[in-house]
Write a protein that holds these residues in place. Sequence first.
Motif, short mmCIF file in Angstrom:
data_model
loop_
_atom_site.label_atom_id
_atom_site.label_comp_id
_atom_site.label_asym_id
_atom_site.label_seq_id
_atom_site.Cartn_x
_atom_site.Cartn_y
_atom_site.Cartn_z
N LEU A 218 0.83 -1.21 0.00
CA LEU A 218 0.00 0.00 0.00
C LEU A 218 0.86 1.26 0.00
O LEU A 218 0.53 2.25 -0.65
CB LEU A 218 -0.93 -0.01 1.22
CG LEU A 218 -2.02 -1.08 1.22
CD1 LEU A 218 -2.80 -1.06 2.52
CD2 LEU A 218 -2.95 -0.90 0.03
N GLY A 219 1.98 1.23 0.73
CA GLY A 219 2.88 2.37 0.71
C GLY A 219 3.48 2.60 -0.66
O GLY A 219 3.59 3.74 -1.13
N GLN A 220 3.86 1.52 -1.34
CA GLN A 220 4.40 1.65 -2.69
C GLN A 220 3.35 2.16 -3.66
O GLN A 220 3.65 3.00 -4.53
CB GLN A 220 4.92 0.28 -3.16
CG GLN A 220 6.14 -0.21 -2.41
CD GLN A 220 7.41 0.51 -2.83
OE1 GLN A 220 7.44 1.24 -3.82
NE2 GLN A 220 8.48 0.33 -2.06
N LEU A 221 2.12 1.68 -3.54
CA LEU A 221 1.06 2.15 -4.42
C LEU A 221 0.76 3.63 -4.18
O LEU A 221 0.51 4.38 -5.13
CB LEU A 221 -0.20 1.31 -4.20
CG LEU A 221 -0.15 -0.13 -4.68
CD1 LEU A 221 -1.43 -0.87 -4.33
CD2 LEU A 221 0.11 -0.19 -6.19
N GLY A 222 0.78 4.06 -2.92
CA GLY A 222 0.56 5.47 -2.63
C GLY A 222 1.63 6.36 -3.21
O GLY A 222 1.34 7.43 -3.76
N MET A 223 2.89 5.92 -3.10
CA MET A 223 3.97 6.72 -3.69
C MET A 223 3.88 6.74 -5.21
O MET A 223 4.15 7.76 -5.85
CB MET A 223 5.32 6.15 -3.26
CG MET A 223 6.49 7.02 -3.65
SD MET A 223 8.05 6.13 -3.60
CE MET A 223 7.83 4.96 -4.94
N SER A 224 3.49 5.61 -5.81
CA SER A 224 3.33 5.58 -7.26
C SER A 224 2.20 6.50 -7.72
O SER A 224 2.31 7.17 -8.77
CB SER A 224 3.05 4.14 -7.72
OG SER A 224 4.11 3.28 -7.37
N ALA A 225 1.13 6.56 -6.94
CA ALA A 225 0.04 7.49 -7.27
C ALA A 225 0.50 8.93 -7.18
O ALA A 225 0.16 9.77 -8.04
CB ALA A 225 -1.15 7.25 -6.33
N ALA A 226 1.32 9.25 -6.15
CA ALA A 226 1.85 10.61 -6.04
C ALA A 226 2.78 10.93 -7.20
O ALA A 226 2.85 12.07 -7.67
CB ALA A 226 2.59 10.76 -4.71
N LEU A 227 3.49 9.91 -7.70
CA LEU A 227 4.39 10.12 -8.84
C LEU A 227 3.60 10.39 -10.12
O LEU A 227 3.84 11.38 -10.82
CB LEU A 227 5.28 8.89 -9.01
CG LEU A 227 6.09 8.79 -10.31
CD1 LEU A 227 7.05 9.96 -10.44
CD2 LEU A 227 6.83 7.46 -10.37
N LEU A 228 2.66 9.51 -10.42
CA LEU A 228 1.95 9.62 -11.69
C LEU A 228 0.98 10.81 -11.70
O LEU A 228 0.87 11.52 -12.70
CB LEU A 228 1.20 8.32 -11.97
CG LEU A 228 2.07 7.08 -12.14
CD1 LEU A 228 1.21 5.84 -12.31
CD2 LEU A 228 3.00 7.24 -13.33
N LEU A 229 0.27 11.02 -10.60
CA LEU A 229 -0.75 12.06 -10.57
C LEU A 229 -0.19 13.43 -10.21
O LEU A 229 -0.86 14.44 -10.41
CB LEU A 229 -1.85 11.68 -9.57
CG LEU A 229 -2.56 10.36 -9.84
CD1 LEU A 229 -3.60 10.09 -8.77
CD2 LEU A 229 -3.19 10.35 -11.22
N GLY A 230 1.03 13.46 -9.67
CA GLY A 230 1.59 14.74 -9.27
C GLY A 230 2.57 15.32 -10.28
O GLY A 230 2.60 16.53 -10.50
N VAL A 231 3.37 14.46 -10.89
CA VAL A 231 4.40 14.94 -11.80
C VAL A 231 3.82 15.24 -13.18
O VAL A 231 4.17 16.25 -13.81
CB VAL A 231 5.54 13.91 -11.90
CG1 VAL A 231 6.56 14.34 -12.95
CG2 VAL A 231 6.22 13.76 -10.55
N LEU A 232 2.93 14.39 -13.66
CA LEU A 232 2.37 14.61 -14.99
C LEU A 232 1.44 15.82 -15.00
O LEU A 232 0.70 16.05 -14.03
CB LEU A 232 1.59 13.36 -15.45
CG LEU A 232 2.43 12.08 -15.60
CD1 LEU A 232 1.53 10.93 -16.02
CD2 LEU A 232 3.56 12.29 -16.60
N PRO A 233 1.47 16.63 -16.04
CA PRO A 233 0.59 17.80 -16.11
C PRO A 233 -0.88 17.40 -16.05
O PRO A 233 -1.32 16.43 -16.67
CB PRO A 233 0.94 18.43 -17.47
CG PRO A 233 2.32 17.94 -17.76
CD PRO A 233 2.41 16.57 -17.18
#
Length: 298
Positions: A218-233
């Motif tokens: 769950l921690g890895q999935l949360g960080m991946s969500a922050a990566l994909l949803l935060g970095v991409l415009p």
Amino acid sequence: MRVRGRAASGQEQRQVTSIVPAQAVTGPAGSAADVRADGGDGHDGAPPVPLAPRARLFPSLAAVYRAQLSRARVARIPLLFVATFQSVGIMVLMRGVVDGGSEARAVVAGASVLVVAFVALNLLAQYFGQLRAGGGLDHYATLPVPPAAVVLGAAGAYASFTVPGTIVTAVTGSVLFGLPLTHLWVLVAVIPLSGAALAGLGAALGLLAPRQELATLLGQLGMSAALLLGVLPADRMPVPIGWARDLLPSTYGVEALARSFDAHPDWTAVGLDLAVCAVVGVLSLAVATWAYRRAAVR
């Protein structure tokens, strides 16, 4: 003569024995009323000694924070370097795709907050999952500190480790994309508010997960969500993905930091984004405190 000697010694023994008070052997004589007054348990009827007062929240919070900070100082610094290197590497890759404008601001802001998500969300979820699986919560449950102090102290310590990496990432990204450094002081508010929201979420995930492996996932999935949803415009995402982005706590920290790169930032919008971060942080830490109490009594 021998008979007289024995008789004399017997008289001396009786005399020596007779001078020992009977109370020294059998204890002080007392009536049944005295025993009933003492409650029958040997006490003299004195009131019980009161226990020490319960530890207050803020001194307990400071003690847990210092303990967690000193404990994680050596173990988490290499991971912080990895988080910073990862965010800088993402910006370098995006530099070949994004030239500037709002997209560049979104990339730099998202990569900066990603450092917070890696430490405060991912690592904290793993930490509390490990504590629950290994019985470490039993140690904290025996301490005379409020449950909120344990959660807030650990969350604050992990969020504090994100400060150097977030600043390095923001400055590197600003130089890389040619963004102004004038309003980077907004990080003073973005880091703690985003860190509180993400740390509360990470602690709740680690405490509510039934197994340690699931907490790590769950921690890895949360960080991946922050990566994909935060970095991409945001303007290049489909509408359903945009709705998921609005539900992520780190989104509002990303938006606040991205707005600060404008020549004339809309400070009202920045303040609203930070206010949402603060509200989400309070709610997520409250849920994490409830999850800690639930896990500690099992």
